[in-house]
Design an enzyme around this catalytic site. Structure first.
Site, short mmCIF file in Angstrom:
data_model
loop_
_atom_site.label_atom_id
_atom_site.label_comp_id
_atom_site.label_asym_id
_atom_site.label_seq_id
_atom_site.Cartn_x
_atom_site.Cartn_y
_atom_site.Cartn_z
N SER A 131 0.86 -1.17 0.00
CA SER A 131 0.00 0.00 0.00
C SER A 131 0.90 1.23 0.00
O SER A 131 1.85 1.30 -0.77
CB SER A 131 -0.93 -0.03 1.23
OG SER A 131 -1.74 1.11 1.29
N TYR A 145 -4.42 8.10 -6.75
CA TYR A 145 -3.53 7.11 -6.13
C TYR A 145 -4.00 6.77 -4.72
O TYR A 145 -4.11 5.59 -4.36
CB TYR A 145 -2.12 7.65 -6.12
CG TYR A 145 -1.09 6.75 -5.47
CD1 TYR A 145 -0.81 5.49 -6.00
CD2 TYR A 145 -0.38 7.17 -4.35
CE1 TYR A 145 0.13 4.67 -5.42
CE2 TYR A 145 0.57 6.36 -3.75
CZ TYR A 145 0.82 5.10 -4.29
OH TYR A 145 1.76 4.28 -3.70
N LYS A 149 -5.21 3.18 -2.95
CA LYS A 149 -4.55 2.60 -1.79
C LYS A 149 -5.47 2.53 -0.57
O LYS A 149 -5.39 1.60 0.24
CB LYS A 149 -3.27 3.37 -1.46
CG LYS A 149 -2.19 3.23 -2.54
CD LYS A 149 -1.81 1.79 -2.80
CE LYS A 149 -0.66 1.64 -3.77
NZ LYS A 149 -0.32 0.22 -4.04
#
Length: 270
Positions: A131, A145, A149
């Protein structure tokens, strides 16, 4: 008995370093990448190398089945394939957001679904997914992004509770920026964004930060943690890697308005 690990995203960076880390401990390593030629050196080092694009469901199933059929076991699945799509959300085309999730979220999910039946049957196994500090603390310019995650973190939390009864461990590794990769990846993805011209200050801020590589960790540092999680009989649910991750995660406890004010101040700096 020799143990087996399947690693995605071994063409560079964390994935490549992870393959070397497990090889150094005598594991049977299946290193994968979208282009097998990119990992010929890992084959020379003793790894089994396979072509694997995590966005292709059939490839994900076939590689896992081959590992289990050949080795009789799959002890660790290390999901290291991924990339960071930079850009203010207004500038990021939906097709790029979809691609971000296809690689960072759906990819690990495809591999997990393929691996779990074998791990459940063996009543043993560890699933490790890379992660990021951005998976628990979102910042302007990294919404796509961070969203991917955050999804990985939530899915891993749910999965951990689902499979503990079968003796399967679920781990997320949360690095801060990785040396060189942050700057290269940020420039590459920001160039694809359809810039509106409204966020030039934010682009400049991230360019300066990426170039400075403040608080970066090496790919080998992250790989060492992935190895630690894989060899542990009782791994931690989460491992933060590097000062940016360790201290940045504390930002979750700061009131939202204070965080927003801090980000706003940074964007106004000359």
């Amino acid at each position: 008995m020799e143990r087996t690990v399947l690693i995605t995203g071994c063409a560079s960076g964390v994935g490549r370093a992870t393959a070397h880390a497990y090889l150094s401990e005598g594991w049977t390593v299946y290193a994968t990448a979208r282009n097998a030629e990119d990992i010929d050196d890992l084959a020379s080092a003793g790894a089994q190398t396979r072509e694997l694009d995590v966005t292709r469901p059939a490839q994900c199933r076939d590689v896992v089945e081959e590992v289990v059929d050949t080795e009789g076991r799959l002890d660790v699945l290390a999901n290291t394939a991924g990339y960071a799509q930079f850009g203010p959300l207004e500038d990021v085309p939906t097709r790029e957001l979809h691609r971000q999730f296809d690689v960072n979220v759906y990819g690990p999910h495809r591999l997990i679904r393929a691996a779990l039946p074998h791990m459940r049957e063996a009543e043993d196994g560890t699933i490790i997914t890379v992660s990021s500090v951005a998976g628990r603390l979102a910042t302007p310019g990294l919404g796509a992004y961070a969203g991917s995650k955050f999804a990985v973190e939530a899915m891993s939390d749910a999965l951990r509770g689902e499979v503990a009864q079968f003796g399967v461990d679920v781990v997320v590794v949360e690095p801060g920026p990785v040396e060189r990769e942050a700057a290269v990846g940020m420039r590459k993805t920001s160039q694809r964004a359809d810039s509106s011209g409204a966020y030039d200050t934010l682009y400049d801020l991230y360019e300066d930060y990426a170039t400075a590589s403040v608080g970066s960790v090496s790919a080998a540092d992250v790989a060492d943690v992935i190895l630690e999680a894989g060899v542990s009989t009782d791994p931690e649910p989460r491992y933060a890697v590097g000062p940016v991750a360790e201290y940045g995660l504390l930002g979750r406890f700061v009131p939202d308005r204070w965080r927003d004010a801090a980000f706003s101040f940074l964007q106004r700096l000359p």
